[in-house]
Design an enzyme around this catalytic site. Structure first.
Site, short mmCIF file in Angstrom:
data_model
loop_
_atom_site.label_atom_id
_atom_site.label_comp_id
_atom_site.label_asym_id
_atom_site.label_seq_id
_atom_site.Cartn_x
_atom_site.Cartn_y
_atom_site.Cartn_z
N PRO A 15 0.85 -1.20 0.00
CG PRO A 15 0.00 -1.06 2.18
CD PRO A 15 0.79 -1.94 1.27
CB CYS B 91 2.05 5.16 8.24
SG CYS B 91 2.20 6.80 7.51
CG HIS C 185 9.17 -1.36 6.26
ND1 HIS C 185 8.68 -0.17 5.78
CD2 HIS C 185 10.48 -1.38 5.90
CE1 HIS C 185 9.65 0.50 5.19
NE2 HIS C 185 10.76 -0.21 5.27
CE LYS D 29 3.88 -2.70 4.25
NZ LYS D 29 4.69 -1.58 4.77
N GLY E 55 7.40 -2.41 -2.77
CA GLY E 55 6.73 -1.13 -2.76
C GLY E 55 7.18 -0.27 -3.92
N GLY F 294 10.55 -4.16 2.39
CA GLY F 294 11.60 -3.18 2.62
C GLY F 294 12.82 -3.40 1.74
#
Length: 334
Positions: free
Chosen positions: A22, A105, A176, A144, A238, A217
């Site tokens: 995402p 995030c 990540h 996540k 990503g 990552g």
């Protein structure tokens, strides 16, 4: 189209062996429709959608997707269990195959609303959120997250986080493999400055063998994907998948054993034409869609002209579809 969960078409099987992360402002429905032309098996994720946006905003706009985007997961941002449960119900009702909670995030804006990586400091709250969503829906609920945050970055604290969320019923964790530094770094710097620690993620897989551990990552090639899949249950790409989307054209054959021929760049873009025509007929602008395909223009003579057509010239033309056809021609043979 605002798709119903009752659509007749059989859904592709959801697997997290390979997924596209995402990404805010990037993995919107147009981007996902395009990526699906390249890979039928990759799991696709929405941008993060906050619970407030769904419960108090235009839910239909945020949940809208085309049936071809499946397998498809909705990523939610939030920390109020009841709100997340209500949003998970909306996701299930509109046909999403998975609901994912963002615990990664690092931006200031989401921290102030108790969203994202700051939740790593509140594992019991994350567990409560996961349980509320799992109790509300039948689709799988996943998380996540980072491997830690500044001030809470020991391996023991990471295991405590995983353990508490596992107790709430979560069975799939996308890791990540960096910590998030919540003060002093921008979100972009948080994707680059904290070092990658694949060894920490690998230790998690060893210590929690019953869980599905997906690595995220810094992964850039399918060769790296294959190497990581010797250890992990899946890989998530990503920015590389966005900037160099044509690597997805080989995913089905190389990572899923599909015998379907690799689609050409030209055919992938040509397949987009009816979708773009419909978008234009509904009053949309072509650049809403074609901004996501610019990465097809890499590594061949004419690539720069291709990108110019769809990023600059597109704003000057009265015949956008003719411009699209010209761009397809530039891709022929590459």
């Amino acid at each position: 189209m605002y798709e119903s969960a009752l659509a007749d078409t059989p859904r592709p099987v959801l697997t997290r062996r390979f997924s596209v992360a995402p990404m805010m402002d990037w993995t919107d429905r147009h981007c996902r429709y395009f990526l699906r032309q390249l890979s039928k098996h990759a799991l696709l994720y929405t941008e993060m959608v906050t619970t407030g946006a769904l419960l108090h905003g235009d839910a239909q706009r945020f949940l809208q997707h085309d049936e071809s985007e499946h397998p498809l997961a909705l990523q939610l941002g939030g920390s109020v269990p009841g709100d997340l449960a209500a949003c998970a119900r909306l996701a299930e009702a509109t046909g999403y195959d998975e609901v994912n909670l963002n615990v990664g995030c690092p931006s200031d804006r989401v921290q102030n609303n108790m969203i994202g990586a700051c939740l790593m400091g509140h594992p019991q709250l994350v567990a409560d959120c996961v349980k509320a969503m799992r109790d509300a829906v039948g689709v799988e609920v996943t998380v996540k997250h980072r491997i830690g945050i500044n001030g809470r970055d020991s391996y023991a604290e990471l295991c405590d986080f995983i353990g508490q969320v596992r107790e709430a019923g979560c069975r799939s964790f996308t890791v990540h493999a960096r910590i998030a530094i919540l003060e002093g770094l921008s979100p972009k710097q948080n994707r680059e400055v904290p070092p990658l620690r694949y060894d920490v993620a690998a230790q998690l897989k060893q210590d929690f063998p019953d869980l599905e551990i997906i690595l995220n990552g810094g992964i850039k090639t399918l060769e790296e994907c294959r190497a990581h899949l010797q250890i992990f249950d899946g890989v998530m790409l990503g920015r590389e998948a966005y900037h160099n989307p044509y690597l997805l054209a080989r995913v089905d054959q190389e990572l899923f054993g599909s015998d379907t021929p690799v689609i050409s760049r030209a055919k992938a873009l040509r397949n987009m034409r009816p979708y773009i025509e419909q978008h234009l007929a509904q009053g949309g602008a072509m650049h809403h869609i074609t901004r996501h395909v610019l990465g097809l223009g890499q590594g061949f003579p004419g690539a720069r002209r291709f990108r110019q057509l769809l990023s600059v010239d597109i704003h000057k033309t009265s015949q956008p579809l003719a411009l699209l056809d010209q761009a397809v021609t530039l891709l022929e043979g590459h």
